[in-house]
Design an enzyme around this catalytic site. Structure first.
Site, PDB file in Angstrom:
ATOM      1  N   GLU A  43      23.169  33.777 -31.871  1.00 25.25           N
ATOM      2  CA  GLU A  43      21.913  34.105 -31.196  1.00 25.25           C
ATOM      3  C   GLU A  43      20.706  33.888 -32.107  1.00 25.25           C
ATOM      4  OE1 GLU A  43      21.012  34.849 -28.159  1.00 25.25           O
ATOM      5  OE2 GLU A  43      23.057  34.596 -27.434  1.00 25.25           O
ATOM      6  N   TYR A  96      15.425  41.215 -26.857  1.00 20.78           N
ATOM      7  CA  TYR A  96      16.256  40.147 -26.287  1.00 20.78           C
ATOM      8  C   TYR A  96      17.571  39.990 -27.051  1.00 20.78           C
ATOM      9  CZ  TYR A  96      18.460  35.687 -25.882  1.00 20.78           C
ATOM     10  OH  TYR A  96      19.432  34.726 -25.759  1.00 20.78           O
ATOM     11  N   GLN A 104      14.833  28.720 -30.941  1.00 23.89           N
ATOM     12  CA  GLN A 104      13.999  27.576 -31.307  1.00 23.89           C
ATOM     13  C   GLN A 104      14.810  26.415 -31.893  1.00 23.89           C
ATOM     14  OE1 GLN A 104      10.187  27.878 -31.902  1.00 23.89           O
ATOM     15  NE2 GLN A 104      10.061  29.872 -30.970  1.00 23.89           N
ATOM     16  N   ASP A 113      15.415  35.389 -21.819  1.00 19.31           N
ATOM     17  CA  ASP A 113      14.818  34.387 -22.692  1.00 19.31           C
ATOM     18  C   ASP A 113      14.013  33.403 -21.844  1.00 19.31           C
ATOM     19  OD1 ASP A 113      16.699  32.776 -21.458  1.00 19.31           O
ATOM     20  OD2 ASP A 113      17.598  32.041 -23.318  1.00 19.31           O
ATOM     21  N   CYS A 124      16.600  19.082  -8.651  1.00 25.31           N
ATOM     22  CA  CYS A 124      17.041  20.073  -7.664  1.00 25.31           C
ATOM     23  C   CYS A 124      18.212  19.585  -6.819  1.00 25.31           C
ATOM     24  CB  CYS A 124      15.866  20.483  -6.767  1.00 25.31           C
ATOM     25  SG  CYS A 124      14.551  21.353  -7.665  1.00 25.31           S
ATOM     26  N   LEU A 152      17.246  24.830 -40.678  1.00 28.52           N
ATOM     27  CA  LEU A 152      16.997  25.542 -39.420  1.00 28.52           C
ATOM     28  C   LEU A 152      15.557  26.037 -39.318  1.00 28.52           C
ATOM     29  CD1 LEU A 152      20.253  27.644 -38.914  1.00 28.52           C
ATOM     30  CD2 LEU A 152      19.294  26.006 -37.293  1.00 28.52           C
ATOM     31  N   GLY A 153      14.881  26.174 -40.461  1.00 30.67           N
ATOM     32  CA  GLY A 153      13.515  26.687 -40.443  1.00 30.67           C
ATOM     33  C   GLY A 153      13.478  28.186 -40.173  1.00 30.67           C
TER      34      GLY A 153
END
Length: 365
Positions: free
Chosen positions: A36, A119, A41, A137, A197, A79-80
């Protein structure tokens, strides 16, 4: 919309199309937690490779707790948002001290961990322990904004509250793990930013689809324009070693290593910027020998162009650096640079050098 139709349709779709992700094979709380944090991001395909590398290096929570910060940052490199890695280490130490190394099951205990917000706590509680907590999220907000044609701004608390309420209403008892993942995955793969859709198994029940407002849901605010900056950095070689420094804890990219450099000032060439930055940051007089290359990277709202130069000392008798802008530093062998965690731009500069025949021999043992 009938609750059973919505939940059964989403769960049916997830059963048929849910991705085989490594943390879904066991739902180990430690694995769910790391996944998680990593997936925030970050594209899922990249998160998987980083996750597998991470758990190989740190098989348990206590392995993370025992590791030093540099080792954790190195494992997170690429990963920053390195504060997340630091918080993982802090949380791991807390879990080992207060919960004997066992990830807590109680929602409030999870929420109290460093780096864990509402979250993430809900995601861990529901996915790892199958507890009845919603995960709200960006994907979930997009799906429910369209299903119920919610006319709220994407970043508003009103939308968050409305979606959380609807998630609770439609979450089947005892299936929180599957339902939360189903909605999130559905938002990533089907009800995406540019949805098709015709592939949606529940479009006949979607209010935005029936009202032709799909592309207007959720209500997005105007994007902030990125700021563009030019920087220059020098790879200083002296007696076969290169100078690196570690950024301060209160600076940008805290705790990461870099080659001295900085922002190019007005009416200044990249070469002049390197000379000035070395003088200001480490009190050394350097001479740019040749240009390594130009790399581009992003962080937060900045779009950076970084000019890299191979440098040498301008006078051979003065080579002791004084670190004015860093917490520590020194000369290391180029082959050992892989042991240090670098921010994106400097890591790309290293990759450029390793791939360049002019410099590749520097990195050979």
């Amino acid at each position: 919309m009938n609750e059973s139709i919505l939940s059964s349709a989403l769960l049916g779709w997830f059963s048929a199309h849910g991705r085989d992700l490594p943390w879904r094979r066991t739902y180990d709380p430690y694995h769910v937690w790391i996944s998680e944090i990593m997936a925030q991001q970050t594209q899922m395909s990249r998160a998987v490779s980083f996750f597998e590398r991470w758990v190989e290096r740190f098989p348990s929570i206590c392995d993370v707790a025992r590791a030093d910060e540099d080792s954790v940052l190195k494992q997170w490199e690429g990963l920053g948002y390195y504060s997340r890695a630091r918080n993982i280490r802090k949380a791991a130490r807390l879990i080992c001290e207060q919960h004997e190394g066992v990830f807590p099951r109680d929602f409030q205990d999870i929420l109290s961990l460093p780096g864990v917000g509402e979250y993430t706590a809900g995601a861990i509680a529901s996915i790892a322990f199958n507890l009845q907590y919603p995960c709200v999220d960006a994907n979930v907000k997009r799906v429910f904004s369209r299903l119920f044609d919610l006319d709220f701004s994407f970043k508003s608390s009103a939308l968050h509250k409305a979606v959380a309420r609807l998630m609770r209403e439609h979450m089947p008892e005892g299936r929180a793990r599957e339902f939360n993942q189903a909605v999130m995955e559905f938002g990533q793969l089907v009800c995406s930013k540019r949805p098709d859709c015709s592939l949606c198994p529940i479009c006949e029940h979607c209010r935005a689809f029936s009202r032709d407002t799909v592309l207007f849901r959720p209500v997005m605010e105007e994007a902030v324009k990125p700021m563009r900056i030019d920087m220059a950095s020098g790879f200083l070689l002296h007696e076969g070693k290169v100078l690196i420094q570690k950024r301060r804890a209160d600076d940008v990219w805290p705790g990461l290593w870099e080659f001295p450099g900085g922002v190019i000032e007005k009416r200044e060439t990249p070469e002049q910027a390197v000379v000035r930055e070395y003088r200001e940051e480490v009190a050394l007089a350097v001479r740019p020998v040749e240009k390594i290359g130009v790399v581009r990277f992003c962080y937060t709202r900045y779009r950076v162009t970084l000019h890299g130069f191979l440098c040498e000392l301008a006078n051979g008798d003065s080579w002791e650096p004084v670190f004015h802008e860093a917490q520590e530093g020194g000369f290391v062998a180029p082959v050992d640079l892989g042991e240090f965690a670098f921010p994106s731009g400097h890591r790309k500069l290293l990759e450029t050098m390793r791939a360049d025949v002019r410099y590749s021999s520097l990195f050979l043992k």
